[in-house]
Design an enzyme around this catalytic site. Structure first.
Site, PDB file in Angstrom:
ATOM      1  CE  LYS A  58     -15.765  26.917   8.153  1.00 57.19           C
ATOM      2  NZ  LYS A  58     -17.138  27.440   8.291  1.00 57.19           N
TER       3      LYS A  58
ATOM      4  CE  LYS B 102     -21.294  20.479   8.180  1.00 59.39           C
ATOM      5  NZ  LYS B 102     -21.633  21.871   7.919  1.00 59.39           N
TER       6      LYS B 102
ATOM      7  CB  THR C 123     -19.701  24.807   9.618  1.00 56.62           C
ATOM      8  OG1 THR C 123     -20.829  24.125   9.059  1.00 56.62           O
ATOM      9  CG2 THR C 123     -18.679  23.771  10.071  1.00 56.62           C
TER      10      THR C 123
END
Length: 289
Positions: free
Chosen positions: A241, A173, A98
């Site tokens: 994050k 995502k 990611t």
């Protein structure tokens, strides 16, 4: 059977590489920054280990990566002894990290110039999804590369979709994480409200989970949230994050994410409570402190 390399054997990459070897039947070479982890994987699954990303990638049909962030990804691809220098013509690099859409586009351009393909392919489903081989994979890249890689990716996936050109997988995502953050906060507030009202949370969830409020988070996390247990999934540090990536992209594209920005700060509060490695459902702990 394909010749495959896998770079990064963390909580996600370790089982994903295992599925490529055992379910997919592929010839797998692994690389991990900590060599002992790669040695453990080879002892468990067979295959081979490499001491650098370039060594792992040399001559492979497909190279996967699943590392921590943009900088880690650049390190294993275009950095010193990175995989890109060893990729053969016509091969495909599939990144399951990611990361930002920006780095995905950057690496796709570099791959095209070198004569191979790059797919950004972040995953959803958490550690359990990786271990059970039922991840959702959101892919950005060219159709031909996707069609070539899809049968290999299927070894660890339940759903694989091509979302658009390079970067589209990472953007998808981001939407996934934005949506999850809102769902978890809503569930946390609902459980908190129910407790304060003296209701039996199990009875409440049994009823409302069958209506419009139902979600994967409700079905799979309400029991542990109600019990105050937060070690069953994706860590708060990782979510922060990811939400940071979402908020940075929103600053670039002009999207307004007021709730996401607020929940990101709630997760910061959880970190300061000592919950950096708690799973994302620990938003309830913040309400109950």
């Amino acid at each position: 059977m394909a010749s495959v390399a896998f770079l990064g054997l963390g909580v996600m990459g370790y089982p994903m590489a295992g599925h490529l070897r055992n379910k997919g039947g592929h010839d797998v070479t692994v690389y991990n920054r900590t060599t002992a982890k790669a040695e453990q994987w080879v002892a468990q699954h067979g295959g081979r280990l490499a001491l650098t990303p370039a060594e792992a990638a040399e001559g492979k049909d497909f190279v996967f990566s699943c590392v921590g962030n943009d900088d880690d990804l650049r390190s294993v691809t275009t950095g010193a002894k990175g995989a890109f220098a060893a990729m053969k013509k016509g091969s495909v690099f599939i990144d399951n990290t990611t990361a930002s859409a920006e780095v995905a586009r950057e690496l796709a351009d570099a791959a095209e110039k070198a004569g191979f393909s790059f797919l950004d392919a972040p995953v959803s489903g958490g550690q359990a999804g990786a271990e059970n081989g039922v991840l959702t994979v959101m892919v950005g890249g060219e159709q031909a590369a996707f069609d070539k890689a899809r049968p290999v990716i299927d070894a660890f996936a339940r759903m694989v979709g091509l979302m658009g050109p390079a970067g589209a997988g990472q953007l998808t995502k981001m939407i996934n994480q934005i949506t999850i953050a809102g769902l978890v906060q809503g569930l946390a507030e609902g459980i908190h409200f129910g407790k304060k009202s003296g209701l039996d949370i199990e009875k409440v969830i049994e009823v409302i989970s069958k209506g419009a409020a139902g979600s994967w988070q409700m079905e799979n996390r309400h029991k542990t949230m109600n019990a105050g247990k937060y070690d069953f999934g994706f860590a708060v540090d990782w979510m922060r994050k990811d939400l940071g990536i979402c908020l940075a992209e929103a600053n670039r594209n002009g999207a307004k994410l007021p709730v996401t920005a607020l929940i990101d700060q709630f997760y910061k509060d959880v970190q300061e409570m000592g919950g950096r490695r708690w799973d994302t459902s620990s938003l309830l702990a913040r309400l109950e402190k």
